[in-house]
Each structure stands twice: as structure tokens, then as C-alpha cells.
Design a protein around this motif. Sequence first.
Motif, PDB file in Angstrom:
ATOM      1  N   GLN A   1       0.817  -1.213   0.000  1.00  0.00           N
ATOM      2  CA  GLN A   1       0.000   0.000   0.000  1.00  0.00           C
ATOM      3  C   GLN A   1       0.856   1.271   0.000  1.00  0.00           C
ATOM      4  O   GLN A   1       0.484   2.281  -0.611  1.00  0.00           O
ATOM      5  N   TYR A   2       2.010   1.238   0.639  1.00  0.00           N
ATOM      6  CA  TYR A   2       2.875   2.416   0.694  1.00  0.00           C
ATOM      7  C   TYR A   2       3.522   2.691  -0.666  1.00  0.00           C
ATOM      8  O   TYR A   2       3.640   3.840  -1.089  1.00  0.00           O
ATOM      9  N   ASP A   3       3.930   1.615  -1.357  1.00  0.00           N
ATOM     10  CA  ASP A   3       4.483   1.777  -2.703  1.00  0.00           C
ATOM     11  C   ASP A   3       3.443   2.393  -3.632  1.00  0.00           C
ATOM     12  O   ASP A   3       3.750   3.274  -4.434  1.00  0.00           O
TER      13      ASP A   3
ATOM     14  N   LEU B   1      11.552  14.238  -0.030  1.00  0.00           N
ATOM     15  CA  LEU B   1      11.390  12.995   0.723  1.00  0.00           C
ATOM     16  C   LEU B   1      10.594  13.220   2.008  1.00  0.00           C
ATOM     17  O   LEU B   1       9.797  12.366   2.395  1.00  0.00           O
ATOM     18  N   GLU B   2      10.803  14.377   2.640  1.00  0.00           N
ATOM     19  CA  GLU B   2      10.092  14.663   3.891  1.00  0.00           C
ATOM     20  C   GLU B   2       8.582  14.738   3.651  1.00  0.00           C
ATOM     21  O   GLU B   2       7.800  14.194   4.437  1.00  0.00           O
TER      22      GLU B   2
ATOM     23  N   SER C   1      12.925   5.151   4.659  1.00  0.00           N
ATOM     24  CA  SER C   1      12.108   4.122   4.018  1.00  0.00           C
ATOM     25  C   SER C   1      11.586   4.605   2.661  1.00  0.00           C
ATOM     26  O   SER C   1      11.602   3.853   1.676  1.00  0.00           O
ATOM     27  N   VAL C   2      11.146   5.858   2.598  1.00  0.00           N
ATOM     28  CA  VAL C   2      10.677   6.414   1.329  1.00  0.00           C
ATOM     29  C   VAL C   2      11.829   6.437   0.326  1.00  0.00           C
ATOM     30  O   VAL C   2      11.671   6.030  -0.828  1.00  0.00           O
ATOM     31  N   GLN C   3      12.984   6.882   0.764  1.00  0.00           N
ATOM     32  CA  GLN C   3      14.152   6.951  -0.111  1.00  0.00           C
ATOM     33  C   GLN C   3      14.518   5.558  -0.631  1.00  0.00           C
ATOM     34  O   GLN C   3      14.799   5.382  -1.811  1.00  0.00           O
ATOM     35  N   ARG C   4      14.498   4.575   0.240  1.00  0.00           N
ATOM     36  CA  ARG C   4      14.834   3.197  -0.139  1.00  0.00           C
ATOM     37  C   ARG C   4      13.820   2.642  -1.151  1.00  0.00           C
ATOM     38  O   ARG C   4      14.180   2.026  -2.146  1.00  0.00           O
ATOM     39  N   ARG C   5      12.541   2.895  -0.918  1.00  0.00           N
ATOM     40  CA  ARG C   5      11.494   2.410  -1.827  1.00  0.00           C
ATOM     41  C   ARG C   5      11.610   3.067  -3.213  1.00  0.00           C
ATOM     42  O   ARG C   5      11.508   2.397  -4.232  1.00  0.00           O
ATOM     43  N   LEU C   6      11.817   4.387  -3.237  1.00  0.00           N
ATOM     44  CA  LEU C   6      11.954   5.076  -4.521  1.00  0.00           C
ATOM     45  C   LEU C   6      13.194   4.604  -5.275  1.00  0.00           C
ATOM     46  O   LEU C   6      13.155   4.400  -6.489  1.00  0.00           O
ATOM     47  N   LYS C   7      14.264   4.386  -4.548  1.00  0.00           N
ATOM     48  CA  LYS C   7      15.505   3.901  -5.175  1.00  0.00           C
ATOM     49  C   LYS C   7      15.281   2.511  -5.773  1.00  0.00           C
ATOM     50  O   LYS C   7      15.728   2.231  -6.892  1.00  0.00           O
ATOM     51  N   ALA C   8      14.576   1.666  -5.068  1.00  0.00           N
ATOM     52  CA  ALA C   8      14.293   0.311  -5.567  1.00  0.00           C
ATOM     53  C   ALA C   8      13.401   0.365  -6.803  1.00  0.00           C
ATOM     54  O   ALA C   8      13.611  -0.385  -7.767  1.00  0.00           O
TER      55      ALA C   8
ATOM     56  N   ALA D   1      14.481  -0.935 -10.506  1.00  0.00           N
ATOM     57  CA  ALA D   1      13.676  -1.963 -11.177  1.00  0.00           C
ATOM     58  C   ALA D   1      13.067  -1.457 -12.480  1.00  0.00           C
ATOM     59  O   ALA D   1      12.432  -2.222 -13.210  1.00  0.00           O
ATOM     60  N   GLY D   2      13.233  -0.164 -12.773  1.00  0.00           N
ATOM     61  CA  GLY D   2      12.671   0.393 -14.005  1.00  0.00           C
ATOM     62  C   GLY D   2      11.196   0.737 -13.912  1.00  0.00           C
ATOM     63  O   GLY D   2      10.551   1.006 -14.919  1.00  0.00           O
TER      64      GLY D   2
END
Length: 158
Positions: free
Chosen positions: A5-7, A22-23, A35-42, A46-47
Motif C-alpha cells: 500500500q505504501y508503494d 522525501l520529507e 524508508s521512502v528513499q529506499r522504496r523510490l531507489k528500488a 527496477a525500471g
Amino acid sequence: MKFDQYDRILLRRMQLDAKPGLEALAAETGLSVASVQRRLKAMKAAGVLVSEVAIVDPKKLGVAMSFVVMVEMERERQDQLDAFSRQIQAEPMVQQCYYITGDADFCLICTARDMDDFQELTKRLFFDNSNVRRFRTSVVMGRKKVGLSIPVDDPDET
């Protein structure tokens, strides 16, 4: 890639406006900045997130006209389709290009300052190309919805 749900919140928000920091995204999702930074980076790795762009009002730059052009090719050999695709990729007045089924082979969304500008485009792309059998143009009378957003709803929730 599996999305929770967060993604999906992040994807919806980024499609509306990729400018918030990010804030702001962390506050909106209830996640930490890390966590937001990590999700966006992933998602970028992944394209899933392909690019972050600015949307420009074409009229403010004097580009007042839009066209939908259906292009029918003479021959559909792969090398000729690829050559046409490369030509389209290099043409800044073509905003979108779709290889399609049906009566036409390609559907283009094009812009121009005026009809003379568009006529020059047709010479470059169609009249000077011996593999273009014919093309049909519709002039856009009004922009009612413009976007590239993809629905990110959870299929299990519908």
C-alpha cells in the motif's frame, strides 16, 4: 516487483507531481524518510520509475497545435519499421508514437507552432519517406485530458 500500500501511495503521488521532497512524501505515507528513499531507489532500479519530468504548457511556448496522425507503411519489414521508429525518436515534434494494429501501422501524437510548421514535419517524415504509403491527420480541437499516469490500484482490493 511486488507493491504494498505504501508503494502504491508513492507511485500515485509521484505520477501527480515528482517535485515534493522525501520529507513531504514521508509525511504523506507515514513512513520514515529513509524508508521512502529506499522504496523510490528500488523502484528506479527496477525500471518502474522511468524518469521525472516537468510538464510544459505548449501554448506558453508558442506551440499551439496538436495532431493525431495515423501512418500506413508500404512494407512492414522489420528493418524498415525500425528505420521509421528511429526517425520518429529523433523528431522533437513527435510527442508519442505507437506501433498499432488495424488500418494504420503507427499512431503519432505531434505538435506544431502552426500549419506551416506541421506541413514541414509531414514533408520530413512522410513525403520524403518512400515506405510511407499514406497518412491521415486529425487536428486536435481541444485538450481534454493529457497524461501518462498508470493506475496503481491493488488488484486484490477490487
